[in-house]
Write a protein that holds these residues in place. Structure first.
Motif, PDB file in Angstrom:
ATOM      1  N   ASP A  59     -19.988  10.189  -9.262  1.00  0.00           N
ATOM      2  CA  ASP A  59     -19.450   9.436  -8.173  1.00  0.00           C
ATOM      3  C   ASP A  59     -18.197   9.720  -7.762  1.00  0.00           C
ATOM      4  OD1 ASP A  59     -21.717   8.081  -8.579  1.00  0.00           O
ATOM      5  OD2 ASP A  59     -20.944   6.370  -9.613  1.00  0.00           O
ATOM      6  N   PHE A  60     -17.936   9.780  -6.373  1.00  0.00           N
ATOM      7  CA  PHE A  60     -16.915   9.992  -5.873  1.00  0.00           C
ATOM      8  C   PHE A  60     -16.701   9.186  -4.462  1.00  0.00           C
ATOM      9  CE2 PHE A  60     -17.730  13.035  -2.204  1.00  0.00           C
ATOM     10  CZ  PHE A  60     -18.916  13.483  -2.593  1.00  0.00           C
ATOM     11  N   PRO A  61     -15.571   9.004  -4.130  1.00  0.00           N
ATOM     12  CA  PRO A  61     -15.412   8.378  -2.869  1.00  0.00           C
ATOM     13  C   PRO A  61     -15.156   9.196  -1.692  1.00  0.00           C
ATOM     14  CG  PRO A  61     -13.289   8.387  -4.005  1.00  0.00           C
ATOM     15  CD  PRO A  61     -14.249   8.849  -5.013  1.00  0.00           C
ATOM     16  N   ALA A  62     -15.949   9.138  -0.737  1.00  0.00           N
ATOM     17  CA  ALA A  62     -16.222  10.145   0.608  1.00  0.00           C
ATOM     18  C   ALA A  62     -15.080   9.620   1.478  1.00  0.00           C
ATOM     19  CB  ALA A  62     -17.418  10.097   1.102  1.00  0.00           C
ATOM     20  N   PRO A  63     -14.666  10.194   2.487  1.00  0.00           N
ATOM     21  CA  PRO A  63     -13.988  10.037   3.590  1.00  0.00           C
ATOM     22  C   PRO A  63     -14.593   9.512   4.552  1.00  0.00           C
ATOM     23  CG  PRO A  63     -13.812  12.523   3.131  1.00  0.00           C
ATOM     24  CD  PRO A  63     -14.877  12.100   2.228  1.00  0.00           C
ATOM     25  N   PHE A  64     -13.926   8.202   5.331  1.00  0.00           N
ATOM     26  CA  PHE A  64     -14.613   7.566   6.241  1.00  0.00           C
ATOM     27  C   PHE A  64     -13.570   7.231   7.263  1.00  0.00           C
ATOM     28  CE2 PHE A  64     -13.191   3.450   5.205  1.00  0.00           C
ATOM     29  CZ  PHE A  64     -12.758   3.412   3.725  1.00  0.00           C
ATOM     30  N   SER A  65     -14.078   6.739   8.425  1.00  0.00           N
ATOM     31  CA  SER A  65     -13.210   6.506   9.513  1.00  0.00           C
ATOM     32  C   SER A  65     -12.124   5.447   9.339  1.00  0.00           C
ATOM     33  CB  SER A  65     -14.057   5.880  10.657  1.00  0.00           C
ATOM     34  OG  SER A  65     -13.308   5.638  11.902  1.00  0.00           O
TER      35      SER A  65
END
Ligand SMILES: [Zn+2]
Length: 126
Positions: A77-83
């Motif tokens: 699991d990893f946090p993905a970039p978002f706006s």
């Protein structure tokens, strides 16, 4: 000269958010969640926030990525970039979603919380 700038111009928020800041998600499925900013991509206006927008990456056993070796492989699991526009800064003083202003103190500008008026202090970078 004399051009009107105010009308019809989308409001552009400056990148007040930096890594280490706490933000709250203000839209989407994870609305209301808080997390600490890990990275900012100001050119793309995207950010990575710990625990928000978690994606799964499949990784083979023994594969090396980012200096860590997956011992068992599988799904990471990893946090993905978002706006960037989906979050709002949380004030470190009043613990409320806010925006920062700038004011002159002495001979330099310091950010302050527009909600409580306190200076917004960031921990020095390690
Ligand atoms: Zn505040």
């Amino acid at each position: 000269m004399g051009r009107q700038q105010a009308q019809g111009r989308p409001h552009v928020r400056s990148l007040d958010i930096r890594s280490g800041d706490t933000v709250v998600v203000i839209s989407g499925a994870e609305r209301g969640k808080r997390g600490v900013v890990q990275r900012t991509f100001s050119a793309q206006r995207r950010i990575v926030v710990a625990g928000i927008n978690i994606r799964k990456r499949h990784q083979r056993s023994g594969e090396q990525r980012g200096g860590t070796t997956a011992l068992q492989g599988g799904i990471i699991d990893f946090p993905a970039p978002f706006s960037y526009s989906n979050v709002q800064l949380i004030c470190s003083r009043c613990d409320q979603p806010t925006r920062l202003g700038r004011r002159l103190e002495g001979d330099h500008y310091v950010p302050f919380c527009k909600r409580c008026g306190e200076a917004y202090l960031r921990a020095p970078r390690a």
